[in-house]
Design an enzyme around this catalytic site. Structure first.
Site, PDB file in Angstrom:
ATOM      1  CD  GLU A  32      -2.796   1.057   2.500  1.00  0.00           C
ATOM      2  OE1 GLU A  32      -3.524   2.032   2.702  1.00  0.00           O
ATOM      3  OE2 GLU A  32      -2.761   0.069   3.256  1.00  0.00           O
ATOM      4  NE  ARG A 258       4.289  -8.086  11.117  1.00  0.00           N
ATOM      5  CZ  ARG A 258       3.610  -7.397  10.185  1.00  0.00           C
ATOM      6  NH1 ARG A 258       2.584  -7.933   9.577  1.00  0.00           N
ATOM      7  NH2 ARG A 258       3.946  -6.164   9.893  1.00  0.00           N
ATOM      8  CE  LYS A 268       3.124   0.085   4.718  1.00  0.00           C
ATOM      9  NZ  LYS A 268       2.604   0.023   3.355  1.00  0.00           N
TER      10      LYS A 268
HETATM   11  P1  ATP Z   1       2.627  -2.208   8.103  1.00  0.00           P
HETATM   12  O1  ATP Z   1       2.091  -3.208   9.083  1.00  0.00           O
HETATM   13  O2  ATP Z   1       4.029  -1.811   8.354  1.00  0.00           O
HETATM   14  O3  ATP Z   1       1.717  -1.060   7.827  1.00  0.00           O
HETATM   15  P2  ATP Z   1       1.593  -3.542   5.865  1.00  0.00           P
HETATM   16  O4  ATP Z   1       1.624  -5.010   5.880  1.00  0.00           O
HETATM   17  O5  ATP Z   1       0.308  -2.911   6.153  1.00  0.00           O
HETATM   18  O6  ATP Z   1       2.765  -3.025   6.765  1.00  0.00           O
HETATM   19  P3  ATP Z   1       1.686  -3.359   3.060  1.00  0.00           P
HETATM   20  O7  ATP Z   1       2.112  -2.250   2.198  1.00  0.00           O
HETATM   21  O8  ATP Z   1       0.277  -3.784   3.023  1.00  0.00           O
HETATM   22  O9  ATP Z   1       2.109  -2.959   4.511  1.00  0.00           O
HETATM   23  O10 ATP Z   1       2.629  -4.622   2.849  1.00  0.00           O
HETATM   24  C1  ATP Z   1       2.915  -5.137   1.594  1.00  0.00           C
HETATM   25  C2  ATP Z   1       3.303  -6.577   1.743  1.00  0.00           C
HETATM   26  O11 ATP Z   1       4.405  -6.706   2.627  1.00  0.00           O
HETATM   27  C3  ATP Z   1       2.192  -7.406   2.316  1.00  0.00           C
HETATM   28  O12 ATP Z   1       2.025  -8.535   1.497  1.00  0.00           O
HETATM   29  C4  ATP Z   1       2.645  -7.775   3.692  1.00  0.00           C
HETATM   30  O13 ATP Z   1       2.211  -9.044   4.045  1.00  0.00           O
HETATM   31  C5  ATP Z   1       4.162  -7.710   3.564  1.00  0.00           C
HETATM   32  N1  ATP Z   1       4.769  -7.345   4.842  1.00  0.00           N
HETATM   33  C6  ATP Z   1       4.555  -6.233   5.558  1.00  0.00           C
HETATM   34  N2  ATP Z   1       5.256  -6.240   6.709  1.00  0.00           N
HETATM   35  C7  ATP Z   1       5.954  -7.400   6.710  1.00  0.00           C
HETATM   36  C8  ATP Z   1       6.873  -8.008   7.617  1.00  0.00           C
HETATM   37  N3  ATP Z   1       7.205  -7.422   8.765  1.00  0.00           N
HETATM   38  N4  ATP Z   1       7.389  -9.205   7.284  1.00  0.00           N
HETATM   39  C9  ATP Z   1       7.068  -9.790   6.126  1.00  0.00           C
HETATM   40  N5  ATP Z   1       6.216  -9.293   5.232  1.00  0.00           N
HETATM   41  C10 ATP Z   1       5.658  -8.110   5.508  1.00  0.00           C
HETATM   42 MG    MG Z   2      -1.293  -3.911   4.677  1.00  0.00          MG
END
Ligand code: ATP
Ligand code: MG
Length: 555
Positions: A32, A258, A268
């Site tokens: 995102e 994760r 984020k």
């Molecule tokens: P945040 O929790 O930091 O806001 P998010 O998962 O909402 O992160 P996205 O932009 O939706 O952020 O993430 C894109 C991809 O990265 C998703 O498929 C998510 O599963 C993966 N991802 C995000 N954080 C991690 C992590 N700590 N370890 C592994 N994969 C991750």
């Molecule tokens: Mg997300």
């Protein structure tokens, strides 16, 4: 062939290929665009693009930009740059979820026509109250059984903007008694009267993430939709959407653990707060766990990929030691970075028997372990600068550096024997004096005499002044995921995470361009900062040669 056992996702794909379920696999990374990517995202990028490469498949980069308020172009640009830098190649497969709004809207109408979706006028609060819980089934919405025509007309009204925000939503009609709460008639479309960075003001209804995501995957023909464990509970609804809309492609959602790292936040939202509240200089502050921060800090993309490989892919949430990440970069830079001499806490070393006013150029190898790295020349003269802690007047046993009467090697130069030191009125040492042996030029004695210590130095007159930024961990608390609710994570920020000092460096270090990675002999790995100029050279410490943190914790 790699000797590490195949992880569970590779095994799933092996089976899918063997059974003929798929001929070609397609994976994706769907960020995102509401922030910069962090090392957790790197794990997902390496996994998804790595699988596509391994199975000779396709890797898509997709901006998951269905949420109209948060997206910013700056984030989109940074995400592309970071994914590319990591070495993940999407070729022509770059997509934006918002480009699918027409199709998603049509699929919502399809659900209404199937009698599988209805417009609901309950407020969010009312819906929450009627949702029930694990033991109690939820209550049906008063409009749950409205007929198809009425629902089509109502959704059309929503789409034209005839309702205010929050006054109507489109819900899937599944089962208010389902044990999985995500199947209790979840909202799939809501009204948001805000501009979207891609579609402008075309839409005032937007799909919810849980509805949009499976459709995005299906539209792109994703075969394996890999996400983190939190989405396990969402999987039944993911499958419901795919099967009820009956998309031609049937992606399979697979969850993995994760990445969490000690002394680090990987959210984020929190990273954005660090930026906005000016705890750091920006998203690419070298202390940030962002990809851009790590890059600026001096991390190579291969070290990050190596780290992601080493931590592995599992289904159990765990906490990886940040020392492992530091180890990965140390290991990589050890092989790839040239060595130079820099003195970070200088004190004068005067060679009393060296001719006044003379300078000679000595040859130094750039990487003694790698002859291909070449050599350079370093100026040597009567007055040098050495590290203050390479001299102790009354040295303990086993101190092999400078102390009166002891002989040491000056790296690439000569053997010197310390004679005495000079102190100021307060007793502070201001100069160390020594004599040199001209027969040891290059740092080796002709008579086979050995010394136990080798120290680095620069020539005082020719040395350049540089700013050196020494970084330490941004947080002092090991596991920031287990804080008590009333414990503010900001309180655990390390007030000493950045120390700025003035260093003295050999002339060759002044000629390096921004981003160059080097080893300062005996000190650590450093890289030229992006703000560095020839007037004001700046070096970031990527990582020290040894782990000093472990020692501090013991203290
Ligand atoms: P945040 O929790 O930091 O806001 P998010 O998962 O909402 O992160 P996205 O932009 O939706 O952020 O993430 C894109 C991809 O990265 C998703 O498929 C998510 O599963 C993966 N991802 C995000 N954080 C991690 C992590 N700590 N370890 C592994 N994969 C991750
Ligand atoms: Mg997300």
């Amino acid at each position: 062939m790699s000797e590490t056992p195949r992880h569970f996702i590779q095994q799933i794909i092996d089976a899918d290929i063997a059974s003929g379920k798929h001929q070609k696999i397609v994976t994706r990374f769907p960020p995102e665009p509401n922030g910069y990517l962090h090392i957790g995202h790197a794990k997902s990028i390496c996994l998804n693009s790595g699988l596509a490469t391994e199975f000779n498949g396709q890797f898509n980069l997709r901006m998951d930009d269905t949420n109209p308020t948060k997206e910013e172009i700056e984030y989109v640009d940074s995400i592309k740059e970071d994914v590319r830098w990591l070495g993940a190649e999407w070729n022509e497969h770059y997509y934006q979820a918002s480009d699918y709004f027409d199709r998603m809207h049509a699929d919502a109408i399809k659900l209404i026509k199937l009698g599988k979706a209805f417009v609901c006028y309950l407020s969010l609060e009312e819906m929450r109250l009627q949702k029930g819980d694990f033991k109690t089934p939820g209550k049906n919405s008063p409009t749950r059984d409205t007929n198809v025509e009425e629902n089509l007309a109502a959704f059309e009204k929503m789409t034209r903007g005839e309702f205010d925000e929050g006054k109507a939503v489109l819900r899937a009609k599944i089962d208010m008694a389902a044990t999985n709460e995500y199947l209790r008639d979840p909202v799939i479309y809501r009204i948001r009267k805000v501009e979207h960075h891609n579609t402008g003001n075309k839409w005032c209804v937007y799909p919810m993430y849980d509805f949009a995501h499976p459709l995005e995957d299906a539209y792109e023909g994703i075969t394996h939709s890999i996400c983190t464990l939190e989405f396990e509970k969402h999987r039944p609804f993911y499958d419901w959407v795919i099967n009820t809309v009956n998309t031609p492609a049937k992606p399979q959602q697979i969850e993995f653990a994760r990445l969490n790292i000690t002394y680090t936040v990987l959210s984020k939202r929190k990273l954005l707060e660090l930026v906005n509240e000016k705890h750091v200089s920006g998203w690419d502050d070298p202390r940030m766990p962002t990809i851009s921060g790590l890059r600026r800090r001096g991390y190579s993309s291969s070290s990050i990929r190596k780290f992601c490989e080493v931590i592995g892919i599992t289904k159990h949430n765990s906490l990886s030691d940040v020392a492992l990440l530091e180890h990965a970069v140390r290991d990589d830079l050890n092989k790839t970075s040239p060595r130079f001499m820099a003195v970070l806490d200088p004190i004068k070393l005067v060679i009393t028997n060296y001719p006044e006013g003379q300078t000679e150029n000595l040859e130094a190898q750039n990487n003694p372990e790698d002859p291909a790295a070449g050599s350079r020349s370093i100026p040597f003269s009567k007055t040098l600068l050495i590290e203050r802690d390479d001299f102790i007047e009354e040295a303990p046993k086993k101190y092999f550096r400078l102390t009166p009467g002891q002989e040491v090697r000056l790296r690439w130069a000569y053997y010197v024997t310390c004679t005495h030191c000079v102190k100021d009125a307060t007793g502070k040492v201001t100069e160390v004096h020594c004599t040199y042996d001209p027969a040891t030029k290059g740092g080796d004695s002709a008579d086979g005499r050995k010394v136990k210590g080798t120290i680095h130095w620069v020539s005082a007159e020719q040395a350049g002044d540089v700013e050196v930024r020494l970084y330490d961990r941004l947080f002092m608390h090991e596991n920031l995921n287990d804080l008590a609710e009333d414990d503010d994570w900001r309180k655990h920020l390390n007030p000493h995470s950045m120390q700025v000092i003035r260093g003295k460096v050999e002339p060759a270090l002044l000629k390096l361009g921004q981003g160059s990675r080097v080893q300062f002999e005996r000190t650590g790995y450093f890289c030229v900062d992006k703000e560095s100029t020839s007037q004001k050279p700046i070096f970031n410490r990527t990582v020290s040669l040894k782990d000093s943190w472990a020692k501090q914790v013991v203290k």
